[in-house]
Write a protein that holds these residues in place. Sequence first.
Motif, PDB file in Angstrom:
ATOM      1  N   THR A 345       4.932  -7.771  -6.228  1.00  0.00           N
ATOM      2  CA  THR A 345       3.592  -8.122  -6.046  1.00  0.00           C
ATOM      3  C   THR A 345       2.586  -7.957  -6.896  1.00  0.00           C
ATOM      4  N   GLN A 346       1.723  -9.039  -6.736  1.00  0.00           N
ATOM      5  CA  GLN A 346       0.651  -9.431  -7.906  1.00  0.00           C
ATOM      6  C   GLN A 346      -0.753  -9.144  -6.843  1.00  0.00           C
ATOM      7  N   GLY A 356      -6.694  -9.003  -3.101  1.00  0.00           N
ATOM      8  CA  GLY A 356      -5.806  -9.727  -2.569  1.00  0.00           C
ATOM      9  C   GLY A 356      -4.365  -9.609  -3.053  1.00  0.00           C
ATOM     10  N   TRP A 357      -3.357  -9.840  -2.362  1.00  0.00           N
ATOM     11  CA  TRP A 357      -1.882  -9.762  -2.963  1.00  0.00           C
ATOM     12  C   TRP A 357      -1.074 -11.077  -2.801  1.00  0.00           C
ATOM     13  N   GLN A 358       0.239 -11.130  -3.599  1.00  0.00           N
ATOM     14  CA  GLN A 358       0.628 -12.194  -3.363  1.00  0.00           C
ATOM     15  C   GLN A 358       2.132 -11.986  -3.909  1.00  0.00           C
ATOM     16  N   GLU A 366      -2.117 -16.653  -1.227  1.00  0.00           N
ATOM     17  CA  GLU A 366      -2.596 -14.911  -1.437  1.00  0.00           C
ATOM     18  C   GLU A 366      -3.338 -14.533  -0.039  1.00  0.00           C
ATOM     19  N   ARG A 368      -5.919 -11.615   1.680  1.00  0.00           N
ATOM     20  CA  ARG A 368      -7.030 -10.756   1.194  1.00  0.00           C
ATOM     21  C   ARG A 368      -7.629  -9.991   2.449  1.00  0.00           C
TER      22      ARG A 368
END
Length: 529
Positions: A345-346, A356-358, A366, A368
Amino acid sequence: MSEMGANDRRIIKRAVAVSLLLHASLIALWRVPTSLTADATVPIDLRLWLEAPGEESIDHNEVADVRSSASTAEPQPRAAPMAEVGESMPVTSTAPPAAVAPMTEPLVADESMPTSDPAIDTGPAPASAVATESDALTTTAVAEFTSADSASQTTAVAETEKNMLIEKSREIVRKWGNRANPAQPVTWRRDGRRYTVRLERPPATELMDLERVTVIVTTDVAGQMLETRMQMKRLAFSNFTHLVDEWDETMQLHDDEFFGRFHSNSPIQLGWINGVGPRFHGSVSSAARQYVVTRQGLGSRVADLFPDGIRLRAAPIPLPKLELPGDGSNRNSSESRQRVFDRDTQIVFYSDGSYGWQDFANDVPEQRETVGDTPLFLMAKPGVKLRVRGRVRGRVLVFSRDEIEITGDTVYARNVRRGEPSDDFLGLASDRDVHIADPDVTGPGDLMVDAAVYARQRFVVRRPYTRSSSTLSIFGSLSAGTVSVSEPRYAMKVRYDPRFEQRRPPGFPVTNRYDLDSWDGHWSQVSPQ
């Protein structure tokens, strides 16, 4: 001019007789010491020894200090005549006890004191484990003491006694201080005086507080019971600007700069190339017996390397294996919030207080949410990699068992580097590695990281031989099992975040070392309860 008469001559005769008698007496008195010096040399010895009741004689080299501390005392009796050439009779001090309480022993290293900062021992610690010939420690039950009334006097602790008390307190805290219920009071004797130490632990600390122990020392001086209290704190890894376990044998510190505590468990290797070398601004310690300096071309003096000194053979500080905080599930509580990621995950932080995460692999939007007012734990399940960047607003710990990768500037939303007030804290903690991403990910130029970084195995700069002549600037701390080469891509500059002296990022790992936190350096009178 007139002629003298018979009466005048009689007066003159009498005066001459008296004068001859006086001169003969003076000559006789003068010849007494002359006869002595013909056979022996009599040195002039003006040494003065003072002895407090119940104490050993004070070294004559320290008499000047005693005079200054007792200058307000009552007049002293005249010393008796010397018993023998070169020796002085002891003179009993008539100063009140408060004037003689400070110990004025010579400023010399005590062989019984440890030469390195102690490590915490969580195993059994009998008194014999820390006993020495000169300072015998025992555990014993002692009476409780209460502070005397407000009219009681306080006395400054002498400098050499301060050093002894601090080292002994560290020694005792490392044996018993990390237990929920510290052992019985510990006593030891030094120079005829008995000291007793009791430990008090405050209630359980919050997720960002440093563990603290109150050390209470009591002793008896001339029938008066004295007490002093000091507070010690258990250092977190965030309390070290830079801490390294094992240096890569091919790696040297070169154009690097460090502000704050620096510790190494292995020999530090330093490289001077044409007058350019590492700079240390703060205390430096190493568990090794030596450090290595390699020169090429012109260079500065080795003494300039460590302006605040270096302590060799210090106690090693092991880097512990990390455990997943909490129960490994997404949950919220009044104390903290958790989010667990099961895929690579980024994570991106935003200055408005959100993040935020993706997923790496899936092309999905993404997600948030706000960081919130309570500490936030962002955690990866085993085998999952986390990437981070952005502007952090809040108190966050990013945790991974495997790898955390920094993909761009990761800084606080408020500029703490310039002293802007902020309650933002970031910790990056990996049980394995923390990486700086490739140049094509981070972009050219300098990279800034505001965080306490813990990489139990490796801190790695990817593709370090990319020629960019930039700086990796870390504001906070960096602890790692080993550190890779960073030049020529980055010169490294690590500056300590002074806020870490009182708080740490939430749940950030702690070391086995205790350090003095606060102490007024005075004895106060107490009375047995």
